[in-house]
Design a protein around this motif. Structure first.
Motif, PDB file in Angstrom:
ATOM      1  N   PHE A   5       0.979  -1.141  -0.103  1.00  0.00           N
ATOM      2  CA  PHE A   5       0.036  -0.083   0.026  1.00  0.00           C
ATOM      3  C   PHE A   5       0.983   1.280  -0.179  1.00  0.00           C
ATOM      4  O   PHE A   5       1.657   1.340   0.786  1.00  0.00           O
ATOM      5  N   LYS A   6       0.560   2.121  -0.917  1.00  0.00           N
ATOM      6  CA  LYS A   6       1.550   3.327  -1.001  1.00  0.00           C
ATOM      7  C   LYS A   6       0.439   4.781  -1.047  1.00  0.00           C
ATOM      8  O   LYS A   6      -0.387   4.643  -1.830  1.00  0.00           O
ATOM      9  N   THR A   7       0.918   5.745  -0.390  1.00  0.00           N
ATOM     10  CA  THR A   7       0.250   7.016  -0.403  1.00  0.00           C
ATOM     11  C   THR A   7       1.167   8.182  -0.828  1.00  0.00           C
ATOM     12  O   THR A   7       2.456   7.951  -0.586  1.00  0.00           O
ATOM     13  N   ALA A   8       0.471   9.341  -1.538  1.00  0.00           N
ATOM     14  CA  ALA A   8       1.523  10.190  -1.836  1.00  0.00           C
ATOM     15  C   ALA A   8       0.606  11.569  -2.053  1.00  0.00           C
ATOM     16  O   ALA A   8      -0.508  11.440  -2.501  1.00  0.00           O
ATOM     17  N   ASP A   9       1.152  12.670  -1.870  1.00  0.00           N
ATOM     18  CA  ASP A   9       0.804  13.941  -2.009  1.00  0.00           C
ATOM     19  C   ASP A   9       0.691  14.516  -3.551  1.00  0.00           C
ATOM     20  O   ASP A   9       1.068  13.654  -4.169  1.00  0.00           O
ATOM     21  N   CYS A  10       0.491  15.670  -3.664  1.00  0.00           N
ATOM     22  CA  CYS A  10       0.396  16.001  -5.203  1.00  0.00           C
ATOM     23  C   CYS A  10       1.856  16.498  -5.377  1.00  0.00           C
ATOM     24  O   CYS A  10       2.738  16.509  -4.562  1.00  0.00           O
ATOM     25  N   THR A  11       2.355  16.364  -6.645  1.00  0.00           N
ATOM     26  CA  THR A  11       3.821  16.570  -7.004  1.00  0.00           C
ATOM     27  C   THR A  11       4.197  17.777  -6.738  1.00  0.00           C
ATOM     28  O   THR A  11       5.535  18.104  -6.846  1.00  0.00           O
ATOM     29  N   PHE A  12       3.406  18.913  -6.555  1.00  0.00           N
ATOM     30  CA  PHE A  12       3.772  20.295  -6.320  1.00  0.00           C
ATOM     31  C   PHE A  12       3.890  20.572  -4.875  1.00  0.00           C
ATOM     32  O   PHE A  12       4.405  21.588  -4.416  1.00  0.00           O
TER      33      PHE A  12
END
Length: 322
Positions: free
Chosen positions: A224-231
């Protein structure tokens, strides 16, 4: 004296019933208790899981989550949740932070700070040799800010189910969530308790089955992986859990000879449920809970067909033993 011997005989008889019940319980549980240790987080820790931290970028218009193993759970990025006393409702989605599947613990990945952060947890296990029936169910809920970015720049949740032995990914049970302005994923709703200045999209708890039948002796990884926006300005986080059972069969109900009805409950979190008799020829019900009145014969089975939300997993059929 007669009373003494009678009581002694009754005591021995009662003891034999207790031992028989224990034996039956152990024998029964051995059929279903083949899950890898703590894959369901029920130790209240991440023991057996590998935790990751990192960042997210979008080189060449492709979202790339860059993760490295961390020294265990990191504060504010891998958060263990406990049903007792409970963690309340999500501030944006209003749904419970604790998985409603009845488990004691689940995990929150990510937070509301942004910063182009990325987090992950993975579990690697080998299905025992000779165990050709193996089925996992995992649960998830997500909260994403929905900024006016391109798809590859949005916050997201990525779920990968990898067959490490064969070097393949189980596409049916692996997918990626992010906010799409042009065609939002089904099941998402807009938060009405949002003071961030950016729309926040939420998806309540749902479930997906991973059918690994016929893979005895092979090694798999749940990631399972989560990420914010790339900016870096916008956040994304998720809640995850894994079911305790690792079989396509489960104990649907126990009942007494004089019961007038039996209630059977299927796993939580699917869009549609279809119950069948053991021969798969007659539909018995169309909701998560099946009421059998009159009750069946002891030892009978019923089947439940689980339909996930559109695009979020595979159709699965489980057997409920009565």
């Amino acid at each position: 004296m007669k009373s003494f011997y009678r009581n002694k005989i009754q005591s021995r008889f009662l003891l034999s019933l207790i031992l028989a019940a224990v034996f039956i319980t152990i024998s029964h549980n051995s059929v279903f208790a083949q899950c890898p240790p703590n894959i369901d987080f029920e130790n209240g820790t991440c023991t057996g899981w590998t935790c990751y931290t990192g960042n997210v970028s979008a080189p060449g218009g492709v979202n790339k989550i860059n993760l490295s193993p961390s020294a265990g759970p990191q504060f504010g990025r891998h958060t263990m949740l406990s049903a007792t006393p409970g963690n309340g409702n999500d501030q944006f989605g209003g749904f419970p932070q604790n998985c409603p599947n009845g488990s004691g613990h689940s995990v929150k990945l990510g937070n509301t700070t942004g910063g182009a952060q990325a987090e992950g947890v993975s579990y690697t296990f080998t299905i025992p040799a000779g165990q050709n029936e193996f089925n996992l169910i995992y649960y998830y809920a997500v909260v994403f800010q929905g900024p006016p970015h391109n798809d590859w720049e949005q916050p997201r949740l990525v779920i990968d189910i990898n067959n490490l032995t064969d070097g393949t990914t189980l596409n049916c049970s692996s997918f990626e969530f992010f906010y799409r302005a042009s065609n939002p994923f089904p099941g998402f709703f807009l938060s009405h308790t949002n003071g961030t200045g950016t729309p926040v999209w939420c998806k309540d708890w749902a479930a997906t089955s991973i059918n690994l039948d016929g893979n005895a002796g092979k090694t798999f990884q749940v990631f399972f992986k989560t990420a914010d926006c790339t900016f870096s300005a916008h956040f994304g986080y998720a809640y995850v859990d894994v079911n305790t059972e690792c079989s396509s069969s489960f104990t649907g109900a126990t009942f007494c000879p004089d019961d007038t009805a039996v209630i059977v409950t299927a796993p939580y979190g699917y869009q549609n449920y279809t119950w069948y008799n053991g021969l798969h020829t007659t539909i018995l019900g169309l909701t998560q809970v099946l009421n059998l009145n009159p009750p069946p014969t002891s030892g009978d089975s019923v089947l439940v067909e689980l339909t996930p939300y559109n695009g979020y997993g595979c159709l699965a059929t489980l057997t409920a033993h009565l």
